[in-house]
Scaffold this motif. Structure first.
Motif: not given
Length: 366
Positions: A23-26, A55-56, A80-84, A274-275
């Protein structure tokens, strides 16, 4: 192979739910690595749903992890695509997942691991952490990541401290190094830093783009291979140097189909969010509209997983050869295909595995 009960259901064509969620939350990140797939012009056609603004919400992320745990989920990896870890609710989300019975893994650039809120959460709830090292000197690290937080200099102290304080008895922390044309001469230095920092391992992987494979580093592959052999010599009982495959081909916009399997079986064991809040069959293809299954924040995890959205996606995409012709999870899929076809007898394989591998580290992160 550590999950005999699931494999028996798989071979018998019985239903079961994924046990591992990536999971990517960000979508946002506090670094801008020059090799990042989500910001690369080489991937503009592939990750067409990526947005650094996604962002979630914390409350919805907590609800999602609880729903996942209630429906046979066992482990979650934040990636994920960003830095969680820059998500303002990272500690709350991680603790909620842990309290729900999930094991927690983290892929991170490491910039926030020294901050008390994140460090305390990692120590108390995480099973493993993998940090992007990506250089052997601070100058190169800063140049290729655009880091402004003195992250590189923090690694030596932070990693050992987390390793020593972690609650989980099987806690592991290590480094990942993406090999590019700009950093490949620092492979050996990076391995030495990993050992000095007290990491359990350093893991190397060549720069990869879905439509190019490893073409960006083709000219220096012999030099890379030699450096990797030197780094491998640093391995010991307490420190592993993991060496990658250096000839993997493109995944997207190609005609050649790799692997002896017709369907993606791996996505029955592992799923990805995904985020953007959408469920995807695999972490490698998340944030690509061709693979979007449904929004778990709006519709609920179970309703997307077992209701119309996933069934519709499976019906529309019956063969993995219609989409991803190469696969990051080819070994897993080929094994599952052989089991399903009956070319490997499951009980014999499970018996042999039990003898060869009496215990499996982090088995729920399949």
């Amino acid at each position: 192979m550590a999950h005999g009960e699931l494999l028996r259901k798989f071979v018998a064509d019985q239903d079961f739910k994924p046990i591992h969620m990536r999971i990517g939350i960000m979508g946002a990140c506090n670094q801008r690595c020059h090799f990042c797939n989500f910001h690369s012009p080489n991937e503009e056609q592939f990750y067409d749903l990526f947005s650094f603004k996604d962002a979630l919400p914390t409350a919805k992320a907590v609800t999602l992890l609880r729903q996942f745990a209630e429906n046979d989920g066992r482990a979650v990896t934040f990636c994920g695509s960003g830095e969680c870890t820059i998500h303002p609710g990272y500690a709350e989300i991680s603790r909620a997942g842990h309290d729900a019975g999930l094991r927690i893994g983290l892929i991170t650039n490491g910039s926030r691991l020294g901050r008390p809120a994140v460090a305390d959460t990692v120590v108390a709830t995480h099973t493993w952490v993998r940090i992007g090292l990506n250089a052997g000197t601070e100058a190169t690290y800063n140049a290729i990541t655009r880091d402004r937080e003195r992250t590189f200099t923090s690694f030596v102290q932070t990693v050992g401290r987390l390793r020593e304080a972690a609650v989980a008895p099987d806690f592991r922390i290590g480094f990942n190094f993406v090999i590019t044309e700009r950093n490949h001469r620092e492979i050996l230095q990076a391995a030495r830093i990993g050992r000095e920092a007290g990491a359990h391992y350093v893991r190397f992987e060549p720069e990869f783009y879905s439509a190019l494979g490893h073409e960006t580093i083709d000219a220096v592959l012999p030099e890379i291979a030699e450096a990797l052999n030197e780094a491998k010599a640093l391995s010991s009982d307490d420190f592993e140097v993991s060496i990658p495959k250096l000839d993997r081909g493109p995944m997207d916009r190609v005609e050649t189909v790799e692997g002896d399997f017709e369907r993606c079986h791996y996505s029955r064991f592992v799923t990805a969010v995904g985020a953007d809040g959408n469920l995807y069959p695999c972490p490698q293809v998340h944030l690509n509209s061709r693979y979007l299954i449904g929004n778990v924040l709006e519709q609920g995890y179970l309703d997307v997983l077992e209701g119309g959205p996933r069934a519709e996606w499976e019906a529309a995409n019956p063969r993995r050869t219609d989409l991803c012709k190469s696969c990051f999870y080819r070994p897993q899929n080929e094994l599952l295909e052989q089991l399903h076809r009956g070319r490997i007898e499951l009980e014999q394989a499970l018996d042999a595995y039990a003898v060869e591998v009496p215990s499996t580290l982090h088995e729920d992160f399949v």
